[in-house]
Design an enzyme around this catalytic site. Structure first.
Site, PDB file in Angstrom:
ATOM      1  CD  GLU A 163      -6.004   1.265   1.654  1.00 40.70           C
ATOM      2  OE1 GLU A 163      -5.817   0.110   2.070  1.00 40.70           O
ATOM      3  OE2 GLU A 163      -6.855   1.547   0.787  1.00 40.70           O
TER       4      GLU A 163
ATOM      5  CB  SER B 278      -8.893  -1.133   4.101  1.00 43.15           C
ATOM      6  OG  SER B 278      -9.225  -2.433   3.705  1.00 43.15           O
TER       7      SER B 278
ATOM      8  NE  ARG C  17      -4.159  -1.760   0.315  1.00 43.32           N
ATOM      9  CZ  ARG C  17      -4.189  -3.018  -0.128  1.00 43.32           C
ATOM     10  NH1 ARG C  17      -3.157  -3.546  -0.762  1.00 43.32           N
ATOM     11  NH2 ARG C  17      -5.273  -3.738   0.056  1.00 43.32           N
TER      12      ARG C  17
END
Ligand code: FAD
Ligand code: EPU
Length: 343
Positions: A332, A236, A160
């Site tokens: 995120e 998320s 990520r």
């Protein structure tokens, strides 16, 4: 196209929060770029808005990326290069490559958003990351005011994360990607639940087709995650924490049910959803801001939540997980402006 004067962004972000921009400029042709200025402190590049939390108005210009194009170049009997414009829809492209008989992207089916954002956080799902098929990222470098091509190594991809997200945010506008896809399909079924889902749906579950894997991923995702078209969310909200082995083992001794997955050498990844659920947040709702009852890692907007309410909720969750487990959750999505650090 340029629109000026308090442009409403509510329909352009998957949380569906209201925020305004001073100007909106759609970029549909690379030739526009030399005429444009980008000021990272006040402007924003926007794809599908599915990894974004707007807490305040955007004081400057929102650049909406609309560069299209899909091009196939056969490299050999086994591989084809695919070059995709940044404004193409990611999932539509995944299904199109499968229809061309090309595999490699099937595990990344149904991830919302546009192609140009995919390298920003090196999108990943069901045991596969974008970086595995990426050859080059084509960019406009605002600093040097010229087009450049960055190969995979120059992008510093990790879980990520990438050079575009961490080291040099705001330096590049991604105009296109080149991927390398395969003519012969090798299924990647390591991720828990995927092989099992195929047992139920595939004609030949031990050797499924790429299309069957894509269909199974789509089905699993629909079961697990709320659809932003029905309930505002950005997937998320936090990354899964990566812990050093000694720390992970100490925590597992205290919490034997803590999920741990082997990660990079000497490290384990754990589940942010599990930590959040253990702190009692799953299904929480205050006004229209909440935590999905379906998945503890997904913050949701039941209707009229503001970006500030969602950011406050995120900060409370993060503080609780820190108090309970001494683990610092890292958001995120891009949050504008970012959450204050934990004190
Ligand atoms: P945006 O939200 O528009 O932008 C995200 C960031 O990228 C911003 O900082 C923006 O400025 C920057 N950016 C966008 N386009 C460009 C460009 N062309 N050049 C430079 N900068 C750019 N992500 C995963 O990795 N895996 C998942 O499984 C996953 N599941 C999701 C499920 C749901 C229901 C939702 C809502 C989101 C999910 N996401 C997932 C997050 C999101 O879909 C991805 O991060 C996606 O790549 C974001 O694309 P976007 O076009 O919407 O980006
Ligand atoms: N879990 C809970 N409570 C919940 C949900 C999950 O405790 O409410 C625990 C369970 O133990 C479960 C584990 O978390 O086994 C993992 O859950 P899941 O398979 O749903 O995956 P995740 O770790 O929550 C990650 C990605 C997703 C990606 C899926 C599938 C991150 C931050 N998220 O979620 O990506 O789609 O795996 O690969 O890495 C996104 O980035 O936006 C995103 C949705």
């Amino acid at each position: 196209m340029t629109s000026t004067g308090a442009y409403e962004l509510q329909s352009l972000n998957s949380f569906g929060v209201s925020a305004k921009a001073e100007r909106l400029v759609a970029i549909s042709d690379k030739n526009q770029l030399p005429q444009l200025q980008f000021q990272p402190q006040q402007d924003l590049i926007l794809g599908g808005g599915s990894n974004l939390l707007l807490v305040e108005d955007v004081p400057g210009t929102v650049f909406q990326v609309r560069l299209t194009g899909r091009q196939l170049t056969r490299e050999s009997d086994t591989r084809t290069r695919v070059t995709l414009g940044a404004g193409e829809n990611w999932h539509a492209v995944v299904r199109w490559t499968l229809a061309q008989g090309l595999s490699g992207l099937e595990n990344l089916s149904l991830i919302p958003g546009l192609v140009g954002a995919a390298p920003i956080q090196n999108i990943g799902a069901y045991g596969v990351e974008l970086a595995e098929s990426l050859v080059e990222v084509h960019v406009w470098d605002w600093q040097q005011q010229r087009e450049r091509t960055l190969d995979r190594d120059a992008c510093d991809f990790s879980y990520r994360d990438s050079r575009f997200k961490s080291a040099e945010p705001g330096r590049f506008l991604i105009t296109a990607l080149t991927l390398r896809l395969q003519h012969h399909f090798t299924p990647r079924l390591r991720y828990a639940g995927l092989a099992q889902a195929l047992q139920e749906t595939s004609k030949n579950p031990d050797a499924p087709s790429a299309l069957e894997v894509s269909d199974a991923v789509i089905r699993l995702r629909r079961e697990k995650l709320p659809d932003p078209a029905q309930l505002g969310n950005a997937g998320s909200f936090f990354k899964n924490p990566v812990l050093e082995a000694a720390r992970a083992e100490a925590l597992a001794a205290q919490h034997p049910e803590l999920p741990l997955y082997a990660s990079q050498e000497g490290h384990y990844k754990t589940s942010a959803a599990w930590l959040i659920e253990r702190c009692g947040w799953k299904g929480f709702r205050a006004g229209d801001a909440g935590v999905s009852a379906q998945h503890a890692l997904v913050l949701v907007n039941y209707g009229r939540a503001s970006g500030a309410e969602l950011a406050q909720l995120a900060a409370r969750i993060r503080a609780d997980v820190w108090r309970e487990f001494a683990i610092e959750l890292e958001p995120e999505p891009r949050i504008l402006p970012p959450l204050a650090p934990l004190t």
